[in-house]
Design a protein around this motif. Structure first.
Motif, mmCIF file in Angstrom:
data_model
loop_
_atom_site.group_PDB
_atom_site.id
_atom_site.type_symbol
_atom_site.label_atom_id
_atom_site.label_comp_id
_atom_site.label_asym_id
_atom_site.label_seq_id
_atom_site.Cartn_x
_atom_site.Cartn_y
_atom_site.Cartn_z
ATOM 1 N N UNK A 5 0.839 -1.201 0.000
ATOM 2 C CA UNK A 5 0.000 0.000 0.000
ATOM 3 C C UNK A 5 0.874 1.251 0.000
ATOM 4 N N UNK A 6 1.920 1.234 0.802
ATOM 5 C CA UNK A 6 2.836 2.377 0.849
ATOM 6 C C UNK A 6 3.467 2.604 -0.516
ATOM 7 N N UNK A 7 3.925 1.540 -1.151
ATOM 8 C CA UNK A 7 4.517 1.669 -2.482
ATOM 9 C C UNK A 7 3.507 2.198 -3.491
ATOM 10 N N UNK A 8 2.274 1.685 -3.417
ATOM 11 C CA UNK A 8 1.231 2.143 -4.325
ATOM 12 C C UNK A 8 0.936 3.622 -4.112
ATOM 13 N N UNK A 9 0.795 4.040 -2.859
ATOM 14 C CA UNK A 9 0.483 5.439 -2.575
ATOM 15 C C UNK A 9 1.630 6.361 -2.999
ATOM 16 N N UNK A 10 2.858 5.921 -2.767
ATOM 17 C CA UNK A 10 4.001 6.733 -3.190
ATOM 18 C C UNK A 10 4.044 6.877 -4.710
ATOM 19 N N UNK A 11 3.742 5.783 -5.421
ATOM 20 C CA UNK A 11 3.724 5.836 -6.890
ATOM 21 C C UNK A 11 2.601 6.745 -7.380
ATOM 22 N N UNK A 12 1.425 6.598 -6.802
ATOM 23 C CA UNK A 12 0.305 7.457 -7.192
ATOM 24 C C UNK A 12 0.602 8.919 -6.861
ATOM 25 N N UNK A 13 1.240 9.145 -5.731
ATOM 26 C CA UNK A 13 1.616 10.504 -5.333
ATOM 27 C C UNK A 13 2.592 11.104 -6.343
ATOM 28 N N UNK A 14 3.530 10.293 -6.831
ATOM 29 C CA UNK A 14 4.485 10.775 -7.833
ATOM 30 C C UNK A 14 3.759 11.250 -9.091
ATOM 31 N N UNK A 15 2.734 10.542 -9.492
ATOM 32 C CA UNK A 15 2.020 10.884 -10.722
ATOM 33 C C UNK A 15 0.977 11.979 -10.532
ATOM 34 N N UNK A 16 0.296 11.967 -9.397
ATOM 35 C CA UNK A 16 -0.848 12.863 -9.227
ATOM 36 C C UNK A 16 -0.686 13.880 -8.102
ATOM 37 N N UNK A 17 0.465 13.917 -7.487
ATOM 38 C CA UNK A 17 0.681 14.834 -6.361
ATOM 39 C C UNK A 17 0.416 16.285 -6.695
ATOM 40 N N UNK A 18 0.685 16.679 -7.915
ATOM 41 C CA UNK A 18 0.473 18.081 -8.300
ATOM 42 C C UNK A 18 -1.008 18.457 -8.314
ATOM 43 N N UNK A 19 -1.897 17.469 -8.283
ATOM 44 C CA UNK A 19 -3.335 17.738 -8.255
ATOM 45 C C UNK A 19 -3.865 17.928 -6.833
ATOM 46 N N UNK A 20 -3.016 17.701 -5.853
ATOM 47 C CA UNK A 20 -3.429 17.788 -4.450
ATOM 48 C C UNK A 20 -3.201 19.185 -3.895
ATOM 49 N N UNK A 21 -3.900 19.477 -2.799
ATOM 50 C CA UNK A 21 -3.665 20.740 -2.100
ATOM 51 C C UNK A 21 -2.330 20.665 -1.363
ATOM 52 N N UNK A 22 -1.831 21.800 -0.953
ATOM 53 C CA UNK A 22 -0.566 21.816 -0.209
ATOM 54 C C UNK A 22 -0.668 21.004 1.083
ATOM 55 N N UNK A 23 -1.798 21.100 1.761
ATOM 56 C CA UNK A 23 -1.992 20.348 3.006
ATOM 57 C C UNK A 23 -1.984 18.846 2.724
#
Length: 114
Positions: A5-23
């Motif tokens: 799950x951690x690996x999946x979330x980190x990978x998804x964060x790499x691709x879509x992190x720019x769509x998230x709020x700063x918080x």
């Protein structure tokens, strides 16, 4: 399961992190990449542990929904696998063909820059 799950979330964060709020970015970075506990993050931001938990769960769901709609991570992994298969095939069937090797290197370079 937790590491997956951690690996999946980190990978998804790499691709879509720019769509998230700063918080959201901060919470996800601390929780998944820096391995902070919910309590440590709550203390850092002076909010409740429950608030951090709820925000991280909503953010996880958002990342999963982005992937369901856009398929960036899936496409990246598919391309990576095809490049590796092509590379193996070229090495075994055309070991002296420098042009094919250069094409593979260009594909790998392009993939790694994304």
């Amino acid at each position: 399961m937790e590491i997956e799950k951690t690996n999946q979330m980190n990978a998804l964060f790499d691709f879509y992190g720019s769509l998230l709020t700063d918080k959201q970015k901060s919470y996800m970075q601390l929780y998944y990449a820096d391995d902070f506990s919910l309590g440590e993050i709550a203390e850092e931001f002076e909010v409740s542990r429950q608030a951090i938990y709820d925000n991280i769960r909503r953010t996880e769901n958002s990342l999963i929904e982005y992937e369901k709609k856009l398929h960036l991570l899936e496409d990246f992994n598919t391309t990576k696998a095809v490049i590796e298969d092509m590379s193996s095939y070229i090495k075994s069937h055309y070991p002296k063909d420098e042009v094919l090797k250069q094409f593979i290197e260009l594909l790998k370079k392009d993939r790694d820059e994304k």
